[in-house]
Scaffold this active site. Structure first.
Site, short mmCIF file in Angstrom:
data_model
loop_
_atom_site.label_atom_id
_atom_site.label_comp_id
_atom_site.label_asym_id
_atom_site.label_seq_id
_atom_site.Cartn_x
_atom_site.Cartn_y
_atom_site.Cartn_z
CB CYS A 1 1.15 -6.80 -4.50
SG CYS A 1 1.47 -5.33 -3.49
CG HIS B 1 -1.36 -4.63 -8.09
ND1 HIS B 1 -2.20 -5.46 -7.38
CD2 HIS B 1 -0.61 -3.97 -7.17
CE1 HIS B 1 -1.96 -5.31 -6.08
NE2 HIS B 1 -1.00 -4.41 -5.92
CD GLU C 1 -3.87 -7.08 -10.30
OE1 GLU C 1 -4.10 -6.77 -9.12
OE2 GLU C 1 -2.77 -7.55 -10.68
#
Length: 575
Positions: A406, A543, A545
């Site tokens: 990001c 993102h 993750e």
């Protein structure tokens, strides 16, 4: 439907989320379908506008819900997909009730906490508990409800009262309560103290709830006499008192609970053996326990390490980057490397900081220069931005593996524009609105007056460019890990941003060697950036993750850790 409420006492942040997630894993090992609900008593509608330093990271779901970080634990441990409705806040409940009142749905009644607020809470739970959270489309068998905060908080009172009523609404055979409490060690002899647990259980009972299981958080296993004392003064059997001691990693907690008979206790208490489980579910459930056991064994056996330096803004509270940490751990396990994570406050890398504190400045740069890999995660605001730019420059020039997420992608693009493309005053509109070269700009459709829920949120498509098939490392990672379907060139990832790379500068950046290999459906938004002449230099606007799992790590994180450890794709996927 069976319900298990998990409450907490003595202090907040005691580990209710990990306990609830671990309990869910155990239930899945016997073939049950499990869902989870997190209750947060704060007045906010969601976690989107809350500071990470105060509350930890904001976790984003497929539907764009900005929720509490514990929902990330649920998704990772249980391998399920939740929605924004799985996170209940006081703000959401009051908003719903007030909207009904404005429409006249209460037929002129005086709207009160009891019964209107408490009824709304119970109805919300029953509705959400029935929603499928996996690919089967079938309703869950068990719903685990985590009550945030600490029993006795003013904010929690309506929810505790709602749960008191709920136990009678669904019946004793369908409702159980596990209470997580702290057993501190005081004094030089290391005596385990039971008084805090006695006090919180007494308060819980006074509110109309009696625990079926008391999970005692402690440094080491409870002494037998301590367990007996808690059993006697809290009116539960000894088998209903368990110790959740400190372990090497959170992955051990499900096995720790199983060793103490937690699964068999709830099987008996809730009659779980009477729930029909298909043959297919049983086969899947057997593999869950085997895989989880292997996961913990592999974690403990790791000897070789890889050093990752995280350059961030919220490093004072590491929970601000919880999903990033977990994604790195997942990738480390896949690469058979123990993660050594070092933290650098981004502002301490800036030249201006050297004038203020030269010792800390040198220390920060020493840590950065020792990295096997450098990661710059997402974030907001101007503080520390130039430090992140400096970290990206170091990684690019020194050929150190780099992953930017990001904002981490945006600062890497700004750095490249300044130092490779010759646009010395290149910047983001977020940090310098009057910059001549706005390399990163505000997205046209987002609101600048209302912050909550106004970003580009949730699951969106990223499409790889046709000419990247032979050389893009990111594309290869998505292919070999199965995150991208065979024959496809698009992936689905979760987003949370309001600024993006300025499309008018793309041709100039790509001419100089920065390749935007992944873009949105229209080809207008830059989603993935790579440098070719580098061991690993990747940025993602999304993102990754959020979708990483212990047994199935996120592709960008996996590639990053592989490169940081000096490994190749063939080494990891030799099978």
């Amino acid at each position: 439907m069976k319900y298990i409420l998990v409450s907490g006492g003595v202090i907040s942040g005691i580990g209710k989320g990990i306990f609830a997630s671990s309990l869910g894993v155990l239930l899945k090992t016997i073939g049950l379908k499990v869902t989870a609900i997190k209750i947060d008593p704060y007045m906010n509608i969601d976690a989107g506008t809350m500071s990470p330093i105060e509350h930890g990271e904001v976790f984003v779901l497929n539907d764009g819900g900005e929720v509490d970080l514990d929902l990330g634990n649920y998704e990772r441990f249980l391998d399920v997909t939740l929605t924004r409705d799985n996170n209940i806040t006081t703000g959401k409940i009051y908003q719903q009730v007030i909207q009904k009142e404005r429409k006249g749905e209460y037929l002129g009644k005086t709207v009160q906490v009891v019964p209107h607020i408490t009824d709304a809470i119970q109805e919300w739970i029953e509705r959400v508990a029935m929603v499928s959270v996996d690919h089967s489309g079938e309703k869950p068998d068990v719903c685990i409800i985590e009550l945030g905060g600490t029993v006795g908080d003013i904010e929690s009172a309506p929810f505790v009262e709602a749960m008191r009523q709920f136990q009678f609404r669904v019946g004793h055979a369908n409702f159980a309560l596990a209470h997580v409490s702290l057993v501190p060690v005081i004094g030089p002899v290391g005596e385990q103290k039971t008084k805090p647990t006695q006090t919180t259980i007494r308060e819980l009972r006074a509110l109309g709830l009696s625990p079926d299981l008391i999970a005692c958080r402690c440094y080491k296993a409870l002494e037998p006499e301590v367990r007996a004392k808690i059993s006697m003064f809290c009116h539960v059997g000894k088998e209903q008192v368990i110790s959740v001691r400190d372990v090497l990693s959170t992955y051990h907690v499900p096995l720790l609970l199983k060793e103490q008979g937690v699964l068999s206790f709830f099987q008996k208490r809730l009659g779980l053996d009477t729930i029909h489980i298909s043959a297919d579910q049983l086969i899947k459930s057997e593999s869950i326990l085997k895989k989880w056991t292997k996961l913990t064994e592999d974690h403990d056996r790791l000897k070789k390490s890889v050093t990752i330096v995280l350059v961030g803004k919220y490093t004072n509270l590491q929970d601000s980057y919880l999903s990033v940490i977990k994604a790195l751990e997942h990738s480390g396990l896949k690469c058979e490397r123990k993660l050594t994570l070092m933290w650098v406050e981004a502002s301490e890398l800036e030249h201006e900081f050297e004038k203020v504190n030269p010792d800390k400045y040198r220390e920060a740069w020493n840590v950065l220069s020792s990295a096997n890999g450098i990661l710059v995660p997402g974030g907001f605001g101007n503080r520390g931005t130039e430090g992140k730019v400096a970290a990206a420059k170091w990684a690019r020039e020194k050929k150190v593996p780099y992953l930017g997420i990001c904002l981490g992608l945006q600062v890497a693009v700004i750095e490249f524009a300044r130092n490779v493309c010759g646009l010395s005053d290149a910047n983001s509109e977020e940090f310098e609105p009057h910059s001549k070269h706005k390399i990163v700009i505000n997205m046209p459709e987002v609101s600048l007056t209302h912050l909550g829920g106004t970003m580009r949120l949730g699951m969106r498509s990223t499409i790889f460019k046709d000419d990247t098939e032979k050389w893009s490392i990111t594309r290869k990672l998505y292919e070999v890990t199965g995150f991208m379907a065979v024959g496809k060139q698009s992936i689905e990832e979760r987003h949370r941003h309001r600024y993006e790379v300025n499309p008018t500068y793309i041709s100039k950046l790509e001419e100089k060697g920065m390749h935007f290999v992944g873009r949105d459906e229209k080809g207008e938004r830059m989603e993935i950036m790579e440098l070719k002449d580098h061991p690993f230099f990747v940025g993602t606007q999304y993102h990754p993750e959020y979708l990483s799992r212990p047994l199935n790590p996120s592709p960008p994180f996996l590639g990053f850790v592989m490169a940081s450890a000096g490994l190749s794709l063939d080494t990891i996927f030799h099978e």
